[in-house]
Design a protein around this motif. Structure first.
Motif, mmCIF file in Angstrom:
data_model
loop_
_atom_site.group_PDB
_atom_site.id
_atom_site.type_symbol
_atom_site.label_atom_id
_atom_site.label_comp_id
_atom_site.label_asym_id
_atom_site.label_seq_id
_atom_site.Cartn_x
_atom_site.Cartn_y
_atom_site.Cartn_z
ATOM 1 N N ILE A 108 0.847 -1.289 -0.032
ATOM 2 C CA ILE A 108 -0.120 0.122 0.040
ATOM 3 C C ILE A 108 0.969 1.155 0.068
ATOM 4 N N ASP A 109 1.899 1.219 0.690
ATOM 5 C CA ASP A 109 2.895 2.517 0.815
ATOM 6 C C ASP A 109 3.504 2.616 -0.572
ATOM 7 N N ASP A 110 3.616 1.603 -1.447
ATOM 8 C CA ASP A 110 4.377 1.881 -2.811
ATOM 9 C C ASP A 110 3.144 2.687 -3.583
ATOM 10 N N VAL A 111 1.793 2.271 -3.423
ATOM 11 C CA VAL A 111 0.741 2.856 -4.182
ATOM 12 C C VAL A 111 0.759 4.501 -4.003
ATOM 13 N N ASP A 112 0.933 4.732 -2.496
ATOM 14 C CA ASP A 112 1.019 6.291 -2.011
ATOM 15 C C ASP A 112 2.209 6.922 -2.578
ATOM 16 N N TYR A 113 3.385 6.180 -2.679
ATOM 17 C CA TYR A 113 4.634 6.896 -3.204
ATOM 18 C C TYR A 113 4.403 7.246 -4.796
ATOM 19 N N ILE A 114 3.882 6.345 -5.463
ATOM 20 C CA ILE A 114 3.516 6.584 -7.090
ATOM 21 C C ILE A 114 2.560 7.845 -7.171
ATOM 22 N N LYS A 115 1.592 7.422 -6.409
ATOM 23 C CA LYS A 115 0.342 8.688 -6.071
ATOM 24 C C LYS A 115 1.051 10.187 -5.948
ATOM 25 N N ASP A 116 1.855 10.140 -4.987
ATOM 26 C CA ASP A 116 2.533 11.325 -4.404
ATOM 27 C C ASP A 116 3.318 12.074 -5.304
ATOM 28 N N ASN A 117 4.143 11.199 -6.151
ATOM 29 C CA ASN A 117 5.152 11.925 -7.209
ATOM 30 C C ASN A 117 4.240 12.342 -8.264
ATOM 31 N N LEU A 118 3.144 11.530 -8.635
ATOM 32 C CA LEU A 118 2.173 12.190 -9.999
ATOM 33 C C LEU A 118 1.162 13.379 -9.284
#
Length: 396
Positions: A108-118
């Motif tokens: 789940i943290d990886d989804v947040d990481y990708i989303k924050d960069n976008l």
């Protein structure tokens, strides 16, 4: 071919997916966390980028409901398991899963990481070609992309996501202390008592004069200070004094100068709490927007354009043009849903359009709208009707 596909800049085809989750326990800390469990189902998914509307699913016939892929992805709550699962069931996963026979897991943290960069990139796009810049959002987003630690994300030993390189941050963190012995650009600044103060002349890409003088005694005092909160400031100052075009390109030199003057004039920056909501006091943003810091604002806008180019070129690098003889139209070979989201930003004309936040208090998702359209406040008919019904109930 549907009407939507015909009017689109590009189309994307994939599969929707099955989503569940696992509860896992860290064997060292005992902390309980959850991870996504996914695999493709047999339901096809088709999307298209429609001019003026954004990236949308085109196989769905229902009107009025949310159909805003980029906005819905950015709208996922941090660590929001239910909203993540709902999004992936609706639109499929960010990366292709057809090569995996079994279920795969994703953090789940990886989804947040990708989303924050976008999201940071979208915030920077919104600040372009406008007189009404949200400097808090712009500053936080620029610092996030500059200072957030980059990482690769893996699905079963395969790298599915690789951040744009952050060599600049690496070089800043590892910058060496300068030795002023026998340096040609050490100068003596006259004091009021008739003495002099030794200073080191630095080429500065932000100041109109093009030159700045670093007081050597102040530099040495900072380097000897053991305060942990000054650790990153030390590295910024080191990078500022040693920067050369052989190590840093012109854009990176401007970034270092910006970080140096921002830290000296306004606020110290640390790497411990880098986020899309930087832990600055409100006074920091007020000070940043004052007239005496107009050079910092101009530098920030230049840096933001550099980051748009850098981020988009990185995430579009695997996308290739193709020609569809059946439709006799050009298209793109898109490797993933995430790449389709980045390509939608590639087509965004920041002179004409921007992403606005839906004013429905239960939504707050982004949607694409013309900059001249001051009327449209809601992302879809569903939100428009929800607000109207809420107002009606309040009046009764």
């Amino acid at each position: 071919m549907t009407k939507d596909a015909f009017m689109s800049a590009f189309t994307f085809e994939s599969f929707k997916c099955e989503v569940s989750f696992n509860g896992i326990v860290d064997p060292y800390t005992g902390d309980k966390t959850k991870e996504l469990v996914l695999r493709n189902n047999n339901e096809n998914f088709r999307a298209a980028y429609l001019y003026g509307e954004g990236l949308k699913e085109i196989s769905r016939e229902k009107s009025g409901e949310k159909n805003n892929i980029l906005g819905e992805f950015i709208g996922i709550e941090k660590n929001g398991l239910n909203s993540m699962m709902s999004f992936f069931k609706k639109y499929g996963f960010l990366f292709p899963l057809n090569s995996y026979e079994q279920f795969v897991t994703f953090q789940i943290d990886d989804v947040d990481y990708i989303k924050d960069n976008l999201e940071a990139l979208i915030n920077i796009f919104n600040a372009q070609d406008t007189d009404n810049i949200n400097y808090k959002s712009l500053l936080d987003s620029v610092l996030f992309l500059l200072l957030n630690e980059k990482k690769d994300i893996i699905i079963e030993d395969n790298i599915c996501y690789s951040s744009s390189n952050n060599d600049l941050l690496h070089n800043i963190v590892n910058a060496n202390k300068i030795r002023f012995d026998n340096k040609d650009n050490v100068v003596q600044i006259p004091r009021t008592d008739g003495g002099t103060i030794p200073a080191y002349r630095v080429k500065d890409y932000l100041l109109d004069e093009g030159i700045n003088e670093v007081i050597i005694d102040e530099y040495e005092d900072l380097m000897q200070n053991d305060d942990y909160s000054l650790s990153f400031l030390k590295q910024i100052v080191k990078s500022y004094t040693i920067k050369k075009e052989a190590i840093f390109n012109e854009h990176e030199c401007l970034i270092i100068d910006f970080l140096y003057h921002f830290s000296r004039r306004i606020s110290i920056i640390t790497l411990d709490n880098v986020s899309l909501d930087m832990p600055f006091q409100e006074a920091v943003y007020e000070m940043f927007t004052t007239g005496k810091n107009s050079d910092l604002k101009q530098a920030l806008l230049k840096i933001s354009k550099y980051l748009i180019e850098k981020e988009l070129n990185h995430f579009l690098s695997e996308i290739k043009p193709k020609y569809d003889a059946n439709t006799m139209r050009p298209n793109w070979n898109l490797p993933s849903l995430l790449s389709a989201m980045y390509l939608s930003l590639f087509y965004l004309d920041s002179n004409q359009a921007m992403h606005r936040v839906c004013q429905n208090i239960n939504c707050h998702q982004l949607f694409l709208v013309s900059k001249t359209n001051q009327v449209k406040k809601y992302c879809c008919v569903y939100c428009t009707n929800a607000v109207s019904q809420r107002r009606y109930r309040q009046k009764k």
